[in-house]
Design a protein around this motif. Structure first.
Motif, PDB file in Angstrom:
ATOM      1  N   ARG A 167       0.657  -1.287  -0.137  1.00  0.00           N
ATOM      2  CA  ARG A 167      -0.429  -0.131  -0.425  1.00  0.00           C
ATOM      3  C   ARG A 167       1.071   1.307  -0.255  1.00  0.00           C
ATOM      4  O   ARG A 167       1.892   1.222   0.964  1.00  0.00           O
ATOM      5  CB  ARG A 167      -0.920   0.089   1.095  1.00  0.00           C
ATOM      6  CG  ARG A 167      -1.642   0.914   1.058  1.00  0.00           C
ATOM      7  CD  ARG A 167      -3.299   0.864   1.150  1.00  0.00           C
ATOM      8  NE  ARG A 167      -4.350   1.061   0.998  1.00  0.00           N
ATOM      9  CZ  ARG A 167      -5.364   1.693   0.390  1.00  0.00           C
ATOM     10  NH1 ARG A 167      -5.325   1.710  -0.439  1.00  0.00           N
ATOM     11  NH2 ARG A 167      -5.690   3.121   0.890  1.00  0.00           N
ATOM     12  N   MET A 168       1.009   2.472  -0.909  1.00  0.00           N
ATOM     13  CA  MET A 168       1.303   3.749  -0.669  1.00  0.00           C
ATOM     14  C   MET A 168       0.407   4.803  -0.284  1.00  0.00           C
ATOM     15  O   MET A 168      -0.493   4.630   0.119  1.00  0.00           O
ATOM     16  CB  MET A 168       1.636   3.761  -2.457  1.00  0.00           C
ATOM     17  CG  MET A 168       1.969   2.943  -3.701  1.00  0.00           C
ATOM     18  SD  MET A 168       2.761   4.050  -4.966  1.00  0.00           S
ATOM     19  CE  MET A 168       1.454   3.783  -5.756  1.00  0.00           C
ATOM     20  N   MET A 169       1.179   5.309  -0.252  1.00  0.00           N
ATOM     21  CA  MET A 169       0.968   6.655   1.195  1.00  0.00           C
ATOM     22  C   MET A 169       0.889   7.504  -0.316  1.00  0.00           C
ATOM     23  O   MET A 169       1.627   7.410  -1.220  1.00  0.00           O
ATOM     24  CB  MET A 169       2.233   7.328   1.198  1.00  0.00           C
ATOM     25  CG  MET A 169       1.466   8.302   2.427  1.00  0.00           C
ATOM     26  SD  MET A 169       2.712   9.443   3.592  1.00  0.00           S
ATOM     27  CE  MET A 169       4.379   8.694   3.165  1.00  0.00           C
ATOM     28  N   VAL A 170      -0.911   7.661  -0.775  1.00  0.00           N
ATOM     29  CA  VAL A 170      -0.985   9.304  -1.539  1.00  0.00           C
ATOM     30  C   VAL A 170      -1.219  10.113  -1.199  1.00  0.00           C
ATOM     31  O   VAL A 170      -2.477   9.980  -0.073  1.00  0.00           O
ATOM     32  CB  VAL A 170      -1.981   7.792  -2.228  1.00  0.00           C
ATOM     33  CG1 VAL A 170      -2.823   8.960  -3.495  1.00  0.00           C
ATOM     34  CG2 VAL A 170      -2.134   6.548  -2.816  1.00  0.00           C
ATOM     35  N   GLN A 171      -1.171  11.356  -1.967  1.00  0.00           N
ATOM     36  CA  GLN A 171      -1.323  13.125  -1.355  1.00  0.00           C
ATOM     37  C   GLN A 171      -1.770  13.188  -3.022  1.00  0.00           C
ATOM     38  O   GLN A 171      -1.913  13.293  -3.844  1.00  0.00           O
ATOM     39  CB  GLN A 171      -0.332  13.680  -1.388  1.00  0.00           C
ATOM     40  CG  GLN A 171      -0.933  14.844  -0.530  1.00  0.00           C
ATOM     41  CD  GLN A 171      -2.120  14.988   0.261  1.00  0.00           C
ATOM     42  OE1 GLN A 171      -1.710  14.829   1.039  1.00  0.00           O
ATOM     43  NE2 GLN A 171      -3.171  15.939   0.051  1.00  0.00           N
ATOM     44  N   VAL A 172      -3.480  13.683  -2.685  1.00  0.00           N
ATOM     45  CA  VAL A 172      -4.823  14.139  -3.617  1.00  0.00           C
ATOM     46  C   VAL A 172      -4.067  15.663  -3.848  1.00  0.00           C
ATOM     47  O   VAL A 172      -4.621  15.911  -2.776  1.00  0.00           O
ATOM     48  CB  VAL A 172      -6.203  13.095  -3.972  1.00  0.00           C
ATOM     49  CG1 VAL A 172      -7.030  13.816  -5.335  1.00  0.00           C
ATOM     50  CG2 VAL A 172      -5.623  11.917  -4.595  1.00  0.00           C
ATOM     51  N   ARG A 173      -4.257  16.390  -4.596  1.00  0.00           N
ATOM     52  CA  ARG A 173      -4.300  17.416  -4.870  1.00  0.00           C
ATOM     53  C   ARG A 173      -5.018  18.374  -6.000  1.00  0.00           C
ATOM     54  O   ARG A 173      -5.323  17.817  -6.619  1.00  0.00           O
ATOM     55  CB  ARG A 173      -2.852  18.291  -4.564  1.00  0.00           C
ATOM     56  CG  ARG A 173      -2.081  17.721  -5.834  1.00  0.00           C
ATOM     57  CD  ARG A 173      -0.652  18.381  -6.026  1.00  0.00           C
ATOM     58  NE  ARG A 173       0.379  17.777  -7.113  1.00  0.00           N
ATOM     59  CZ  ARG A 173       1.013  16.909  -7.618  1.00  0.00           C
ATOM     60  NH1 ARG A 173       0.938  16.081  -6.062  1.00  0.00           N
ATOM     61  NH2 ARG A 173       1.132  16.754  -8.552  1.00  0.00           N
ATOM     62  N   PRO A 174      -5.095  19.062  -6.121  1.00  0.00           N
ATOM     63  CA  PRO A 174      -6.665  19.909  -7.185  1.00  0.00           C
ATOM     64  C   PRO A 174      -5.466  19.906  -8.368  1.00  0.00           C
ATOM     65  O   PRO A 174      -5.928  19.638  -9.009  1.00  0.00           O
ATOM     66  CB  PRO A 174      -6.298  21.254  -6.633  1.00  0.00           C
ATOM     67  CG  PRO A 174      -5.935  21.645  -5.193  1.00  0.00           C
ATOM     68  CD  PRO A 174      -4.632  20.243  -5.134  1.00  0.00           C
TER      69      PRO A 174
END
Length: 79
Positions: free
Chosen positions: A50-57
């Protein structure tokens, strides 16, 4: 010059949206959001973690603890 995709989203042994091995018949199908290109990868394609994911605009980034970071902005240049 065509470069290979980074390991976390490149062609590996694991599905980047479900984390299941690609050759597993019980792997199921891709989520609808992933089919539409609306979902970032959640699992590393190389190791299935499982990856660390950051969603941004303007996109997303995903980081595997073993295979590093990939940014959607970097992948846009490869389309």
């Amino acid at each position: 010059m065509v470069r290979d995709l980074p390991a976390p989203v490149g062609a590996g042994d694991y599905n980047v949206y479900t984390g299941v091995q690609r050759d597993d018949p019980a792997g199921g199908s891709l989520p609808t959001a992933a089919q539409l290109g609306l979902e970032p990868p959640r699992f590393c394609g190389a190791c299935g973690r499982r990856m660390m994911v950051q969603v941004r605009p303007d996109g997303w980034w995903a980081k595997c603890s073993r295979h590093g970071l990939v940014d959607s902005a970097d992948l846009d240049t490869r389309r």
